[in-house]
Design a protein around this motif. Structure first.
Motif, PDB file in Angstrom:
ATOM      1  N   ALA A  93       0.787  -1.290   0.069  1.00 41.47           N
ATOM      2  CA  ALA A  93      -0.230  -0.077   0.055  1.00 41.47           C
ATOM      3  C   ALA A  93       0.703   1.358  -0.135  1.00 41.47           C
ATOM      4  N   ILE A  94       1.869   1.418   0.902  1.00 36.17           N
ATOM      5  CA  ILE A  94       2.847   2.637   0.957  1.00 36.17           C
ATOM      6  C   ILE A  94       3.549   2.666  -0.426  1.00 36.17           C
ATOM      7  N   ALA A  95       4.233   1.538  -0.698  1.00 39.23           N
ATOM      8  CA  ALA A  95       4.802   1.872  -2.283  1.00 39.23           C
ATOM      9  C   ALA A  95       3.910   2.199  -3.472  1.00 39.23           C
ATOM     10  N   ALA A  96       2.622   1.721  -3.439  1.00 35.71           N
ATOM     11  CA  ALA A  96       1.892   1.781  -4.542  1.00 35.71           C
ATOM     12  C   ALA A  96       1.248   3.578  -4.279  1.00 35.71           C
ATOM     13  N   MET A  97       1.056   3.969  -3.381  1.00 33.52           N
ATOM     14  CA  MET A  97       0.404   5.217  -2.942  1.00 33.52           C
ATOM     15  C   MET A  97       1.351   6.150  -3.295  1.00 33.52           C
ATOM     16  N   ARG A  98       2.977   5.968  -3.186  1.00 34.09           N
ATOM     17  CA  ARG A  98       3.998   6.754  -3.339  1.00 34.09           C
ATOM     18  C   ARG A  98       4.147   6.908  -4.864  1.00 34.09           C
ATOM     19  N   GLY A  99       3.310   6.169  -5.733  1.00 34.60           N
ATOM     20  CA  GLY A  99       3.269   6.242  -7.193  1.00 34.60           C
ATOM     21  C   GLY A  99       2.351   7.163  -7.530  1.00 34.60           C
ATOM     22  N   LEU A 100       1.386   7.757  -6.672  1.00 34.12           N
ATOM     23  CA  LEU A 100       0.335   8.577  -7.375  1.00 34.12           C
ATOM     24  C   LEU A 100       0.807   9.750  -7.938  1.00 34.12           C
ATOM     25  N   SER A 101       0.235  10.088  -8.911  1.00 35.04           N
ATOM     26  CA  SER A 101       0.469  11.407  -9.632  1.00 35.04           C
ATOM     27  C   SER A 101       0.167  12.773  -8.625  1.00 35.04           C
ATOM     28  N   ASP A 102       0.607  13.533  -9.067  1.00 28.24           N
ATOM     29  CA  ASP A 102       0.262  14.934  -8.160  1.00 28.24           C
ATOM     30  C   ASP A 102      -1.211  15.259  -8.206  1.00 28.24           C
ATOM     31  N   ARG A 103      -1.892  15.189  -9.393  1.00 31.02           N
ATOM     32  CA  ARG A 103      -3.178  15.384  -9.596  1.00 31.02           C
ATOM     33  C   ARG A 103      -4.107  14.256  -8.618  1.00 31.02           C
ATOM     34  N   SER A 104      -3.737  13.135  -8.632  1.00 30.46           N
ATOM     35  CA  SER A 104      -4.282  12.169  -7.665  1.00 30.46           C
ATOM     36  C   SER A 104      -4.106  12.423  -6.216  1.00 30.46           C
ATOM     37  N   ALA A 105      -2.891  12.876  -6.043  1.00 32.98           N
ATOM     38  CA  ALA A 105      -2.557  12.979  -4.637  1.00 32.98           C
ATOM     39  C   ALA A 105      -3.269  14.372  -4.123  1.00 32.98           C
ATOM     40  N   ARG A 106      -3.574  15.343  -4.903  1.00 35.29           N
ATOM     41  CA  ARG A 106      -4.373  16.468  -4.639  1.00 35.29           C
ATOM     42  C   ARG A 106      -5.897  16.155  -4.210  1.00 35.29           C
ATOM     43  N   SER A 107      -6.421  15.313  -4.979  1.00 32.40           N
ATOM     44  CA  SER A 107      -7.710  14.904  -4.867  1.00 32.40           C
ATOM     45  C   SER A 107      -7.759  13.882  -3.432  1.00 32.40           C
ATOM     46  N   ALA A 108      -6.853  13.142  -3.346  1.00 26.29           N
ATOM     47  CA  ALA A 108      -6.803  12.202  -2.170  1.00 26.29           C
ATOM     48  C   ALA A 108      -6.575  13.297  -0.696  1.00 26.29           C
ATOM     49  N   ALA A 109      -5.913  14.176  -1.065  1.00 25.64           N
ATOM     50  CA  ALA A 109      -5.622  15.215   0.078  1.00 25.64           C
ATOM     51  C   ALA A 109      -6.906  15.840   0.591  1.00 25.64           C
ATOM     52  N   THR A 110      -7.863  16.269  -0.659  1.00 27.47           N
ATOM     53  CA  THR A 110      -8.932  16.692  -0.284  1.00 27.47           C
ATOM     54  C   THR A 110     -10.036  15.795   0.433  1.00 27.47           C
ATOM     55  N   VAL A 111      -9.768  14.747   0.186  1.00 31.85           N
ATOM     56  CA  VAL A 111     -10.790  13.713   0.765  1.00 31.85           C
ATOM     57  C   VAL A 111     -10.082  13.406   2.088  1.00 31.85           C
ATOM     58  N   LEU A 112      -8.919  13.523   2.316  1.00 32.93           N
ATOM     59  CA  LEU A 112      -8.236  13.319   3.677  1.00 32.93           C
ATOM     60  C   LEU A 112      -8.505  14.543   4.837  1.00 32.93           C
ATOM     61  N   ALA A 113      -8.582  15.572   3.830  1.00 31.12           N
ATOM     62  CA  ALA A 113      -8.777  16.933   5.073  1.00 31.12           C
ATOM     63  C   ALA A 113     -10.308  16.748   5.296  1.00 31.12           C
ATOM     64  N   VAL A 114     -11.097  16.664   4.455  1.00 30.46           N
ATOM     65  CA  VAL A 114     -12.636  16.372   4.696  1.00 30.46           C
ATOM     66  C   VAL A 114     -12.810  15.477   6.048  1.00 30.46           C
ATOM     67  N   SER A 115     -12.441  14.105   5.684  1.00 38.37           N
ATOM     68  CA  SER A 115     -12.553  13.153   6.376  1.00 38.37           C
ATOM     69  C   SER A 115     -11.934  13.143   7.703  1.00 38.37           C
ATOM     70  N   ALA A 116     -10.982  13.566   7.699  1.00 34.74           N
ATOM     71  CA  ALA A 116     -10.014  13.881   9.269  1.00 34.74           C
ATOM     72  C   ALA A 116     -10.914  15.022  10.167  1.00 34.74           C
ATOM     73  N   LEU A 117     -11.282  16.024   9.485  1.00 37.16           N
ATOM     74  CA  LEU A 117     -12.154  17.085  10.280  1.00 37.16           C
ATOM     75  C   LEU A 117     -13.611  16.468  10.498  1.00 37.16           C
TER      76      LEU A 117
END
Length: 381
Positions: A93-117
């Protein structure tokens, strides 16, 4: 996206579910590992640690009887086998997630921010109400629970929040959502205090010390962090034995709450028994065989490694975490903010591990993997 979106639901309703969630993520990510990658020093240290743990079963009083391992329920007691699968799947999981494109990472970051809050606000509100909402949910599903146990169940979410606060705050501050970051921090603290999750708020406090030091002093503080991280894995038993013989532990017994008083007894007992098999240890899962003196585990990761796997296991565990701290030195050279965030997350994880959970608990190891993934996503945001 699927993994991160489930964080608030798993964190609140079934924190132990972080283990199967990360395992599923790793399993589905396996095809992405086909491309060649350079060898990972920390992964190698963990692999050798797991191999040593399996070898130690040959002398461990806590080793399962192979004849009793007949179905999946029996396999649940085979810690060594679970460690192999966790290393493979969480690592995938860690190795694959590190291969995320910047665009996908930004989308995932949005989901993480909303989920954690969302999770932080839910836990804080339920904490203030004495876990009333959680009790209502259990009653509505015909599975009622005592109020005191409900508080304990909800409090487990605060450990995930303490860890995920760091990458989430990095995402929020980078996007100019600073007020949301302060709301997140306040909710995490209120939840931890209301639910009496002492290790969560204490770990967060130590994390802020590390964060502030690296943010202000850069690589100098990051280098000192390497030594601080290594110290418990090198000197843990010696420090505790000194505390016993000097009278410090006896003094602390008179001034700490009952739960911490019990921990002091466990740690002193552990340090004393480490001496019997200082090099090889008592064997994997031996902590479970000492009766009331050690209820299930030592409540301290470094001391559990010393007791079960001896100096060899403690050294391998220390190498892994010291390597992570050493990488923070390089990261700080690239970005002082990213280095400070990583330092805060690392110290938070190690502090909780030094006060609460067993070092082999799969959901706790899964949270460590999730934190690494979240920190990597926050850097790409």
């Amino acid at each position: 996206m699927f993994t991160i979106a489930l964080v608030p639901f798993v964190g609140y309703l079934a924190p132990l579910g972080f283990a199967p969630l990360l395992a599923l993520c790793g399993l589905l990510s396996t095809p992405g590992l086909a491309q060649s990658r350079p060898a990972s020093p920390p992964a190698m240290a963990l692999f050798v640690l797991v191999v040593w743990a399996l070898i130690s079963l040959s002398w461990s009083p806590g080793a399962p009887n192979p004849a009793d391992l007949k179905d999946s329920g029996d396999m649940e007691s085979f810690t060594g086998l679970k460690l192999l699968f966790q290393l493979a799947l969480y690592g995938s999981a860690i190795a694959a997630m590190r291969g995320l494109s910047d665009r996908s990472a930004r989308s995932a970051a949005t989901v993480l921010a909303v989920s954690a809050l969302f999770l932080a606000l839910l836990v804080a509100l339920d904490g203030v109400s004495g876990a009333a909402f959680y009790q209502w949910l259990r009653s509505a599903t015909n599975d009622p629970i005592r109020p005191d146990l409900a508080v304990v169940k909800v409090s487990i979410a605060t450990y995930a929040l303490a860890l995920l606060f760091w990458p989430t705050a990095r995402i929020m501050s980078g996007r100019g959502w600073t007020p949301a970051a302060f709301v997140l921090l306040g909710a995490v603290i209120i939840g931890a205090l209301a639910l009496s999750a002492d290790a969560s708020w204490a770990a967060l406090a130590f994390g802020f010390v590390a964060f502030g030091a690296v943010r202000l002093f850069g690589k100098v503080a990051a280098r000192l962090l390497v030594a601080a991280v290594a110290a418990p894995f090198v000197l843990g038993p010696i420090m505790l034995l000194w505390g016993v013989h000097s009278g410090l532990i006896a003094w602390l017994h008179r001034h700490v709450p009952r739960s911490w008083d019990a921990r002091l007894d466990i740690w002193a007992f552990t340090a004393d028994h480490v001496q019997a098999h200082a090099i090889r240890g008592w064997g994997l899962d031996a902590s479970r065989t000492f009766g009331p003196a050690i209820p299930l585990h030592t409540h301290n990761a470094a001391m559990q490694l010393w007791l079960e796997l001896g100096a060899v296991g403690a050294a391998l565990g220390g190498i892994f975490f010291s390597w992570v701290a050493y990488r923070i030195v390089a990261l700080t050279g690239e970005s002082q903010e990213d280095g400070a965030i990583a330092a805060g997350a690392l110290v938070t994880y190690l502090t909780i591990g030094a006060l609460s959970f067993g070092v082999w608990q799969e959901w706790w190891l899964a949270l460590g993997a999730l934190t690494i993934i979240a920190c990597d996503i926050s850097r790409k945001d």
